[in-house]
Design a protein around this motif. Sequence first.
Motif, PDB file in Angstrom:
ATOM      1  N   ILE A  33       0.846  -1.194   0.000  1.00  0.00           N
ATOM      2  CA  ILE A  33       0.000   0.000   0.000  1.00  0.00           C
ATOM      3  C   ILE A  33       0.882   1.245   0.000  1.00  0.00           C
ATOM      4  CG2 ILE A  33      -1.754   1.293   1.285  1.00  0.00           C
ATOM      5  CD1 ILE A  33      -2.817  -1.306   2.361  1.00  0.00           C
ATOM      6  N   VAL A  39      -6.608   4.123   2.946  1.00  0.00           N
ATOM      7  CA  VAL A  39      -7.347   2.889   2.659  1.00  0.00           C
ATOM      8  C   VAL A  39      -8.339   2.632   3.798  1.00  0.00           C
ATOM      9  CG1 VAL A  39      -7.175   0.405   2.243  1.00  0.00           C
ATOM     10  CG2 VAL A  39      -5.383   1.938   1.409  1.00  0.00           C
ATOM     11  N   ILE A  59      -4.676   0.599   7.687  1.00  0.00           N
ATOM     12  CA  ILE A  59      -5.974   0.351   7.034  1.00  0.00           C
ATOM     13  C   ILE A  59      -7.065   0.694   8.041  1.00  0.00           C
ATOM     14  CG2 ILE A  59      -7.476  -1.375   5.954  1.00  0.00           C
ATOM     15  CD1 ILE A  59      -4.994  -2.877   5.066  1.00  0.00           C
TER      16      ILE A  59
END
Length: 240
Positions: A33, A39, A59
């Motif tokens: 990522i 995210v 996340i």
Amino acid sequence: MARQFFVGGNFKMNPSTRETKVALVKVLNDAQIDSSVEVVIAPPALYLLSLRDILRPEIKVSAQNCYFKPNGAFTGEISPAQLVDAQIPYVILGHSERRTLFHETSELVAQKTRAAIDAGLSVILCVGETLQEREANKTAEVVQAQLKPVIEALTEEQWSKVIIAYEPVWAIGTGKVASSAQAQEAHADIRAYLVKAVSPAVSANTRIIYGGSVTASNCKELAKQTDVGWLFGWRCFPQT
Ligand code: 3PY
């Protein structure tokens, strides 16, 4: 202010087994990522806490809905205060499935948005037109009518807590995706409306993402046009 790129995943009422959930978490935890991308995944309420604890910290986890009251006799509902207390930073509001299947009006969505932000949540606010409305050239009118009660409910400062998800109803769960030009046109119309209805600063700073049959293969093209990100529906995740 540069708008941070956003990638979201709306699980809807999935997965239906804990094994699938574990497999999905592995995919996300192993994924590469880019640190500049935000995210956020939105599992069913049942999994919010366990996912928050086992996902890698960058996340974030979002609820898929909340009510506007802080507590009380509202069977089946979750309050913004409860989400904040559980350290859940985001909530999706106004998804077309809630507007159509659960008859949520734009006024209710606005009330929930205000309550969520007052409590300290950020909101992924979904708007979008049906196929019939698009074919009648009413996309901008419909989206503006959905945004208007929210604009009336929020202060200008509160817009920093809103991400607008443009999700045409005809592209939800149908496999039909808006072309990048259609998404870009709708996003530009929303930005132009925000200039008039809120302020040029809110228009420039608010992230507007696209949702509706986004897949790994079409997201790059959409991102080129819309500059701000996408919301994936469940079917785009690996469903092991
Ligand atoms: C979809 O892609 O189907 C969505 O509803 C995203 O929220």
